[in-house]
Design an enzyme around this catalytic site. Structure first.
Site, PDB file in Angstrom:
ATOM      1  N   LYS A  92      20.508  34.439  34.498  1.00 55.78           N
ATOM      2  CA  LYS A  92      20.107  35.047  33.332  1.00 55.78           C
ATOM      3  C   LYS A  92      18.807  34.913  32.660  1.00 55.78           C
ATOM      4  O   LYS A  92      18.697  33.871  31.726  1.00 55.78           O
ATOM      5  CB  LYS A  92      21.456  34.337  31.967  1.00 55.78           C
ATOM      6  CG  LYS A  92      22.201  35.275  32.311  1.00 55.78           C
ATOM      7  CD  LYS A  92      23.709  34.811  31.791  1.00 55.78           C
ATOM      8  CE  LYS A  92      25.623  34.615  31.305  1.00 55.78           C
ATOM      9  NZ  LYS A  92      25.300  33.806  32.787  1.00 55.78           N
TER      10      LYS A  92
ATOM     11  N   GLY B 178      40.386  36.688  27.448  1.00 59.27           N
ATOM     12  CA  GLY B 178      41.325  37.162  26.842  1.00 59.27           C
ATOM     13  C   GLY B 178      40.714  38.541  26.697  1.00 59.27           C
ATOM     14  O   GLY B 178      42.407  39.586  26.574  1.00 59.27           O
TER      15      GLY B 178
HETATM   16  O1  O7E Z   1      35.566  33.560  31.276  1.00 63.39           O
HETATM   17  P1  O7E Z   1      35.285  33.351  33.824  1.00 63.39           P
HETATM   18  O2  O7E Z   1      35.845  31.768  33.321  1.00 63.39           O
HETATM   19  O3  O7E Z   1      36.644  34.340  34.204  1.00 63.39           O
HETATM   20  O4  O7E Z   1      34.230  33.452  33.468  1.00 63.39           O
HETATM   21  C1  O7E Z   1      33.413  34.262  33.062  1.00 63.39           C
HETATM   22  C2  O7E Z   1      32.177  34.394  34.282  1.00 63.39           C
HETATM   23  O5  O7E Z   1      31.239  35.694  33.697  1.00 63.39           O
HETATM   24  C3  O7E Z   1      30.844  33.853  34.107  1.00 63.39           C
HETATM   25  O6  O7E Z   1      30.494  33.102  35.256  1.00 63.39           O
HETATM   26  C4  O7E Z   1      29.715  33.327  32.846  1.00 63.39           C
HETATM   27  O7  O7E Z   1      28.786  32.751  32.691  1.00 63.39           O
HETATM   28  C5  O7E Z   1      29.867  35.374  33.244  1.00 63.39           C
HETATM   29  N1  O7E Z   1      29.852  35.599  31.589  1.00 63.39           N
HETATM   30  C6  O7E Z   1      30.372  35.791  30.867  1.00 63.39           C
HETATM   31  O8  O7E Z   1      31.590  35.258  30.296  1.00 63.39           O
HETATM   32  N2  O7E Z   1      30.089  36.771  29.710  1.00 63.39           N
HETATM   33  C7  O7E Z   1      29.300  37.274  29.460  1.00 63.39           C
HETATM   34  O9  O7E Z   1      28.811  37.679  28.918  1.00 63.39           O
HETATM   35  C8  O7E Z   1      27.890  36.996  30.905  1.00 63.39           C
HETATM   36  C9  O7E Z   1      28.451  36.784  31.486  1.00 63.39           C
HETATM   37  C10 O7E Z   1      28.120  36.785  32.702  1.00 63.39           C
HETATM   38  O10 O7E Z   1      28.210  37.291  33.716  1.00 63.39           O
HETATM   39  O11 O7E Z   1      26.609  37.336  32.553  1.00 63.39           O
HETATM   40  C11 O7E Z   1      25.695  38.039  33.691  1.00 63.39           C
HETATM   41  C12 O7E Z   1      24.984  38.068  32.588  1.00 63.39           C
END
Ligand code: O7E
Length: 213
Positions: free
Chosen positions: A63, A172
């Protein structure tokens, strides 16, 4: 086996555990996403190790949100380590994103999945979509927790730019709903790596995703 649309968010610290989960789940994945927890815990070498272990692409979810020169310094090392894609924030402006795109395939955040994303990111999503349409990165990040926003982003985004959606499972979101809304890939972390049987959990999500393909 049909090509998977599932990305594993491998947010563990330990190298051995990461490699074991990657090995167990690789059959059901399109790619593995590494974020700061794993890079801090295991070092950048985890990227080539995961690639060697699984043969899958690795997405470095840093990011990135810095000035162009710093983004370039970071992205250069991470692509050199073997990352196939890097995730960068778009809100820092096109020059910062372009600094990453000049070095390799890039994914831009246009909206995030957590509740707080409504405060600052969602109000500028339209402008971040415009940025993506202008720069044409590999893909964008959109929230699996809000399928209606994924559908909106899909309707505004140039065809060909992929939509990757985190937030399925622990946060969720439902895989079927978000794929129906137009996502190309779903990103799943805890529902796989923190389950008693990561391989079986990945298989179940893979089957659910396949039903929508
Ligand atoms: O909730 P989980 O455990 O299924 O993990 C979700 C993953 O996606 C985690 O690595 C988190 O940092 C990432 N993520 C989000 O959850 N929400 C976002 O809006 C963005 C990311 C993400 O992958 O960012 C990429 C920029």
């Amino acid at each position: 086996m049909a090509e998977s649309r599932l990305i594993l968010a491998l947010d563990v610290y330990e190298r051995e555990r990461a490699l074991e989960i990657a090995r167990e789940t690789a059959d059901y994945l399109w790619a593995i996403k590494v974020n700061w927890p794993l890079i801090i815990g295991s070092g950048l070498d985890i990227i080539p190790e995961l690639k060697e272990e699984t043969g899958l692409p690795v997405i470095a979810d840093l990011k990135l949100a810095d000035i162009p020169n710093t983004n370039r310094l970071i992205a250069g090392k991470v692509f050199e380590a073997g990352a196939d894609y890097i995730i960068a924030h778009g809100f820092v402006g096109s020059d910062s994103v372009e600094a990453v795109m000049e070095l390799g395939k890039t994914i831009i955040v246009v909206e995030m999945s957590h509740p707080g994303a409504r405060e600052f990111i969602q109000p500028v999503t339209d402008r971040l979509i415009e940025l993506a349409n202008r720069l044409e990165p590999f893909g964008v990040i959109a929230p699996a927790t809000r399928p209606e926003r994924v559908a909106y982003i899909r309707s505004k985004l140039k065809p060909g730019i992929k939509i990757l959606t985190p937030g399925v499972g622990a946060q969720g979101g439902k895989a079927g709903e978000v794929l129906k809304a137009g996502a190309d890939y779903i990103i799943v972390g805890r529902s796989i790596y923190a389950s008693d049987n990561p391989r079986e959990s990945a298989r179940q999500i893979y089957e659910e995703v396949r039903a929508w393909s």
